[in-house]
Design an enzyme around this catalytic site. Structure first.
Site, short mmCIF file in Angstrom:
data_model
loop_
_atom_site.label_atom_id
_atom_site.label_comp_id
_atom_site.label_asym_id
_atom_site.label_seq_id
_atom_site.Cartn_x
_atom_site.Cartn_y
_atom_site.Cartn_z
N LYS A 181 82.67 30.34 41.28
CA LYS A 181 82.63 28.88 41.14
C LYS A 181 81.26 28.41 40.67
O LYS A 181 80.28 28.54 41.39
CB LYS A 181 82.95 28.17 42.45
CG LYS A 181 83.17 26.67 42.17
CD LYS A 181 83.05 25.80 43.39
CE LYS A 181 81.66 25.27 43.63
NZ LYS A 181 81.18 24.27 42.66
N GLY A 233 72.04 28.88 46.50
CA GLY A 233 72.01 27.42 46.62
C GLY A 233 71.14 27.00 47.79
O GLY A 233 70.21 27.71 48.17
N SER A 234 71.48 25.86 48.37
CA SER A 234 70.63 25.30 49.42
C SER A 234 70.79 26.07 50.73
O SER A 234 71.84 26.65 51.01
CB SER A 234 70.99 23.84 49.64
OG SER A 234 72.33 23.74 50.07
N THR A 235 69.76 26.03 51.55
CA THR A 235 69.79 26.69 52.85
C THR A 235 70.87 26.06 53.73
O THR A 235 71.56 26.76 54.48
CB THR A 235 68.39 26.60 53.51
OG1 THR A 235 67.49 27.35 52.68
CG2 THR A 235 68.38 27.18 54.91
N GLU A 236 71.04 24.75 53.58
CA GLU A 236 72.04 24.03 54.37
C GLU A 236 73.45 24.58 54.12
O GLU A 236 74.18 24.91 55.06
CB GLU A 236 71.94 22.57 53.94
CG GLU A 236 72.78 21.62 54.70
CD GLU A 236 72.79 20.25 53.98
OE1 GLU A 236 71.98 20.05 53.04
OE2 GLU A 236 73.64 19.44 54.34
N GLY A 238 74.11 27.42 52.69
CA GLY A 238 74.05 28.83 53.06
C GLY A 238 74.40 29.05 54.52
O GLY A 238 75.11 29.99 54.89
N GLU A 255 71.16 33.73 48.72
CA GLU A 255 69.87 33.50 48.08
C GLU A 255 69.63 32.00 48.15
O GLU A 255 70.29 31.23 47.46
CB GLU A 255 69.93 34.03 46.64
CG GLU A 255 68.58 34.37 46.10
CD GLU A 255 67.99 33.22 45.32
OE1 GLU A 255 67.27 32.40 45.94
OE2 GLU A 255 68.28 33.13 44.13
N CYS A 289 64.25 28.10 42.75
CA CYS A 289 64.14 28.41 44.18
C CYS A 289 62.81 29.10 44.51
O CYS A 289 62.27 28.92 45.58
CB CYS A 289 65.31 29.27 44.63
SG CYS A 289 65.60 30.67 43.55
N GLU A 386 61.70 21.79 50.58
CA GLU A 386 61.90 22.14 49.17
C GLU A 386 62.22 20.85 48.41
O GLU A 386 63.21 20.18 48.69
CB GLU A 386 63.07 23.13 49.06
CG GLU A 386 63.27 23.64 47.66
CD GLU A 386 64.40 24.67 47.55
OE1 GLU A 386 65.49 24.43 48.11
OE2 GLU A 386 64.21 25.70 46.89
#
Ligand code: NDP
Length: 475
Positions: A181, A233-236, A238, A255, A289, A386
């Site tokens: 996706k 993508g974002s840590t959130e 993730g 990542e 990133c 970030e």
């Protein structure tokens, strides 16, 4: 921006791209309608709609996973040398269609053509060439040769085609099939890649592309017949994905974000360091990133370095991404622009000093000038979060030990840069910096043979190189 001399515009032609009014999902080797409401993808430099794109529902994702499962049997049973032929063919077609891919990437993402043409697309081809080379040599990599099955992959908008290549090339080399996706704001090059798969004669179902928003990504991740999940993508998000996958037996690589320190010592070559700082944070509008978003400069050279850096920022050209002179393109979306603005406002209100070169922003589209913050403390939001935009936070240090302490004072651990003429100091620093990649006297250098990935909240698992194979084999 400060005009040293006037450039004549040098726009790359759009004619090479054959934009369709609408795009479907790529499932089982065919383009098909999606069950959800279609959405528009726009050019962030002009806000002009580029095309309508289908939304894959959970049922569509299920069809894609079933197609991938069906294709897996034959694909994984092919001798590695045969799979390699497809990967080499894809790599060569990417090179042949490089200009088309680069123009489309710049249109949909907003990044300068100089970058999509000279960095992203060549690296995409290089990844396919590199993993094509591994396909028949898996027995020598040390992770076994057994493929996992169906990989579900979700990628972001900052390097749409490059992240696709990082994910798909090792997947196919190891004998897995895939449902990928792309990000909602940048789906077009993934769909052009689907066309390249057809052109290469890749068996139906080996690669499936499902477009849509976060919900489509969530359906890919949660599908019970997916064996391996890879996310960038974002840590959130993730974290959400890690929770979904926990206890399912699916293999996972994440990542995520970063807040890298780019550390300049007083013995560094200042002009080279300035180029590295600019490349570190203004490359790809800072939507990187591993961006060098925290500059740590040794106090004794702060004044000299900042003066040189400001001079250099005055020569950056911001504007039309398709103009070959452009250094800084458009911010990818209105949402991302709002986020960059609000974090920059937090920087000011918390007491850091904001500076940008004189810079005219185009009226339409999403733009943010290259920005520097000085007088930044470690506790400031802009030193911790970030920003994912062209915003550099400058901090200072006196001793190497203090540089290490400040560099490591972050929940992230993706990358770092060190600028010094002493090799021993580079090694000393690299030993102590808790980051997946440490660049010395350079920044943002990528190579398919080199593993990439983070520690702590930057995620886990490695992509690229020999290490990147481990994630796609039943070790
Ligand atoms: P996200 O992490 O939300 O997006 C990455 C991908 O995940 C997209 O394809 C997205 O779809 C998809 N997605 C969103 N929600 C879910 C979910 N619940 N389950 C599965 N997939 C999901 O990043 P954003 O684009 O929203 O950006 C937000 C912030 O994240 C940025 O401001 C930046 O700070 C950071 N970021 C960091 C990146 C990095 O490489 N470190 C890359 C991208 C963003 P959709 O596109 O439809 O949202």
């Amino acid at each position: 921006m400060m005009a040293i001399f006037e450039y004549a515009p040098a726009p790359e032609s759009r004619d090479v791209v054959d934009l369709q009014p609408s795009y479907g999902l790529f499932i089982d080797g065919e383009f098909a309608d999606g069950g959800g409401p279609s959405f528009k993808t726009i050019n962030p430099a002009t806000e002009e709609p580029l095309a309508e794109v289908a939304t894959a529902t959970a049922e569509d994702v299920d069809r894609a996973v079933r197609a991938a499962r069906k294709a897996f049997e034959a694909w994984s049973a092919l001798p590695g040398a045969e799979r390699a032929k497809y990967l080499f063919r894809i790599a060569r077609i990417i090179q042949e269609r490089a200009r088309e891919l680069a123009v489309l990437e710049s249109l949909d993402n907003g990044k300068p053509i100089r970058e999509s043409r000279d960095v992203d697309v060549p690296l995409v081809a290089a990844h396919f060439f590199y993993y094509a080379g591994w396909a028949d040599k898996l027995a020598y990599a040390g992770f076994g040769t057994k493929a996992l099955g169906v990989a579900g992959q979700v990628i972001p908008w900052n390097f749409p085609l490059l992240m696709l290549a990082w994910k798909i090339a090792p997947t196919l080399a190891c004998g897995n099939t895939v449902v990928l996706k792309p990000a909602e704001t940048t789906p077009l090059t993934a769909l052009l890649f689907a066309d390249i798969c057809r052109q290469a004669g890749l068996p139906a179902g080996v690669v499936n592309i499902v477009t849509g928003a976060g919900e489509t990504g969530a359906a890919v991740v949660a599908h019970p017949d997916v064996n391996k999940v890879a996310f960038t993508g974002s840590t959130e998000v993730g974290r959400i994905i890690a929770r979904t996958v926990a206890g399912t037996g699916k293999k996972l690589t994440l990542e995520l974000g970063g807040k890298a320190a780019n550390i300049v010592f007083d013995d560094a070559a200042i002009d080279q360091a300035v180029e590295g700082i600019v490349n570190g944070i203004f490359f790809n509008q800072g939507h990187v990133c591993c961006a060098g978003s925290r500059l740590l400069v040794q106090e004794s050279v702060q004044e000299e370095l900042l003066a040189a850096l400001k001079r250099r920022l005055g020569t950056l050209r911001l504007g039309d991404p398709l103009d070959k002179n452009t250094d800084v393109g458009a911010i990818n979306s209105a949402e991302q622009l709002a986020k960059i603005r609000s974090l920059s406002e937090a920087g000011e209100s918390e007491g850091a000093e904001r500076w940008s070169p004189a810079c005219e922003l185009p009226e339409r589209g999403f733009w943010f000038p290259p920005t520097l913050f000085t007088g930044v403390a470690q506790s400031h939001t802009i030193a911790r979060e970030e920003i994912f935009g062209p915003v550099l936070s400058v901090l200072t240090f006196r001793t190497p030990a203090e540089a290490v302490e400040k560099a490591n004072n972050t929940p992230y651990g993706l990358s770092a840069g060190v600028w010094t003429e002493k090799g021993s100091r580079i090694l000393w620093m690299a030993d102590r910096l808790r980051a997946g990649v440490v660049w010395a006297n350079t920044f943002n250098k990528f190579d398919p043979a080199s593993p990439f990935g983070g520690y702590k909240e930057s995620g886990y698992g490695r992509e690229g190189g020999l290490h990147g194979l481990e994630a796609y084999l039943d070790v």
